[in-house]
Design an enzyme around this catalytic site. Structure first.
Site, short mmCIF file in Angstrom:
data_model
loop_
_atom_site.label_atom_id
_atom_site.label_comp_id
_atom_site.label_asym_id
_atom_site.label_seq_id
_atom_site.Cartn_x
_atom_site.Cartn_y
_atom_site.Cartn_z
N LYS A 1 24.79 24.25 54.32
CA LYS A 1 24.11 23.53 53.22
C LYS A 1 25.09 23.32 52.07
O LYS A 1 25.69 24.27 51.59
CB LYS A 1 22.90 24.32 52.73
CG LYS A 1 22.18 23.65 51.56
CD LYS A 1 20.88 24.33 51.24
CE LYS A 1 20.97 25.43 50.22
NZ LYS A 1 21.24 24.99 48.85
N THR B 1 10.56 26.85 43.61
CA THR B 1 10.04 28.23 43.61
C THR B 1 10.43 28.98 42.34
O THR B 1 9.96 30.10 42.13
CB THR B 1 10.51 29.01 44.86
OG1 THR B 1 11.90 28.79 45.01
CG2 THR B 1 9.78 28.58 46.10
N LYS C 1 18.43 16.99 46.40
CA LYS C 1 17.08 16.84 45.83
C LYS C 1 16.96 15.58 44.97
O LYS C 1 16.66 15.66 43.77
CB LYS C 1 16.71 18.07 44.99
CG LYS C 1 16.77 19.39 45.75
CD LYS C 1 16.31 20.55 44.87
CE LYS C 1 16.35 21.89 45.56
NZ LYS C 1 17.71 22.42 45.79
N ASP D 1 21.90 19.06 50.15
CA ASP D 1 20.76 19.49 49.33
C ASP D 1 20.93 18.97 47.90
O ASP D 1 21.26 19.73 46.99
CB ASP D 1 20.73 21.04 49.38
CG ASP D 1 19.61 21.64 48.54
OD1 ASP D 1 18.63 20.93 48.26
OD2 ASP D 1 19.73 22.82 48.19
N ASP E 1 14.20 9.84 41.59
CA ASP E 1 14.46 8.69 40.71
C ASP E 1 13.52 7.58 41.16
O ASP E 1 12.61 7.83 41.96
CB ASP E 1 15.95 8.28 40.84
CG ASP E 1 16.49 7.63 39.57
OD1 ASP E 1 15.80 6.74 39.04
OD2 ASP E 1 17.60 7.99 39.13
N ARG F 1 24.04 34.46 50.26
CA ARG F 1 24.84 35.65 50.01
C ARG F 1 24.87 36.72 51.12
O ARG F 1 25.93 37.31 51.33
CB ARG F 1 24.44 36.25 48.66
CG ARG F 1 24.96 35.39 47.50
CD ARG F 1 24.24 35.63 46.21
NE ARG F 1 22.86 35.11 46.28
CZ ARG F 1 22.01 35.16 45.26
NH1 ARG F 1 22.37 35.69 44.11
NH2 ARG F 1 20.80 34.66 45.39
O1 C5P Z 1 22.22 33.53 48.42
P1 C5P Z 1 20.82 33.15 48.77
O2 C5P Z 1 20.44 33.48 50.20
O3 C5P Z 1 19.80 33.66 47.77
O4 C5P Z 1 20.85 31.55 48.68
C1 C5P Z 1 19.71 30.77 48.89
C2 C5P Z 1 20.02 29.32 48.77
O5 C5P Z 1 18.79 28.61 48.86
C3 C5P Z 1 20.68 28.88 47.47
O6 C5P Z 1 21.52 27.75 47.77
C4 C5P Z 1 19.51 28.48 46.62
O7 C5P Z 1 19.84 27.52 45.65
C5 C5P Z 1 18.59 27.87 47.67
N1 C5P Z 1 17.18 27.83 47.32
C6 C5P Z 1 16.45 28.98 46.98
N2 C5P Z 1 15.12 28.86 46.68
C7 C5P Z 1 14.54 27.66 46.72
C8 C5P Z 1 15.24 26.53 47.08
C9 C5P Z 1 16.59 26.65 47.37
O8 C5P Z 1 16.98 30.07 46.98
N3 C5P Z 1 13.26 27.57 46.47
#
Ligand code: C5P
Length: 235
Positions: free
Chosen positions: A33, A119, A62, A60, A65, A210
């Site tokens: 992503k 979220t 999003k 991603d 517009d 992560r």
């Molecule tokens: O490191 P981690 O597993 O928390 O990363 C989650 C990824 O998903 C990040 O790129 C974050 O921006 C994205 N994301 C999220 N919650 C959402 C939508 C996207 O954590 N509701």
């Protein structure tokens, strides 16, 4: 192409750091992503490099517009060769239909999904932007609108997955972030689910950052999560 349900979030500030991680991964074990930070810094060139390394890329960005502008942005993303891209469902039916048409008219025809309610929003913030009713009902309303527009699915939290799967049927694609394998740090995520729980609740793809990108051996973690998903899918 691969059947992995894992989408590794490349949350990096530059191309070199992102490629350093990607070179430790295997395109048969995950998809990637690319979000707003990395795309703004590294641009289409990086996306093309990832695709040239045989990775399927979820762009991603999003988009939100007017219909014509979003449709053209979706066409440009499709022409880059990405596997999946997204728009905000709150852009409305017309905007989503125009986007879907643009994607379907492209050579590559990537999956097009929508974000319902971010979220990071809670009920208080939600009321302050003037939307009445419960946040949960609004998520369902926007997910139904996304399906009516002909899009392939939505991004949703693990907590929303079961209900959305029930309301929208088995063909609709549910992409779920906030995934944490057991015994791993939650970082700043508050509502998390393990890979096997998310899959059992109906997720189609898991966005994981992560736990993989910060691991000492990213490939080992990737293989272990793939194994967990495989067992959950078979049980
Ligand atoms: O490191 P981690 O597993 O928390 O990363 C989650 C990824 O998903 C990040 O790129 C974050 O921006 C994205 N994301 C999220 N919650 C959402 C939508 C996207 O954590 N509701």
């Amino acid at each position: 192409m691969n059947g992995s349900k894992i989408i590794v979030a490349l949350d990096y500030a530059d191309s070199t750091s992102a490629l350093n991680l990607v070179n430790q991964l295997d395109s048969s074990l995950c998809k990637l992503k690319v979000g707003k930070e990395l795309f703004t810094a590294a641009g289409p060139l990086l996306v093309e490099k990832l695709i040239a390394k045989n990775f399927q890329v979820f762009l991603d960005l999003k988009f939100h517009d007017i219909p014509n502008t979003v449709a053209k942005a979706c066409k440009a993303a499709s022409d880059l060769g990405v596997w999946m891209l997204n728009v905000h469902a709150s852009g409305g039916l017309e905007m989503m239909q125009a986007s879907k048409q643009a994607v379907d008219n492209s050579l590559n025809q990537p999956l097009l999904i929508a974000v319902t309610v971010l979220t990071s929003m809670n009920e208080v913030q939600f009321t302050r932007i003037g939307i009445e009713g419960s946040l949960e009902n609004h998520v369902i309303r926007l997910a139904k609108l996304t399906k009516e527009a002909g899009l392939d699915g939505v991004v949703c939290s693990a907590g929303e997955t079961f209900k959305l799967r029930e309301e929208l049927g088995s063909d609709f694609c549910l992409v779920t972030p906030g995934i944490r394998p057991e015994k791993v740090s939650l970082d700043d995520q508050k509502r998390v689910a393990s890979p096997s729980i998310a899959i059992r609740q109906g997720s189609s793809y898991l966005v994981i950052g992560r736990p993989i990108t910060q691991a000492t051996h990213p490939i080992k973690v990737l293989m272990a999560i793939n194994q967990e998903i495989q067992s959950a899918s078979n049980s």
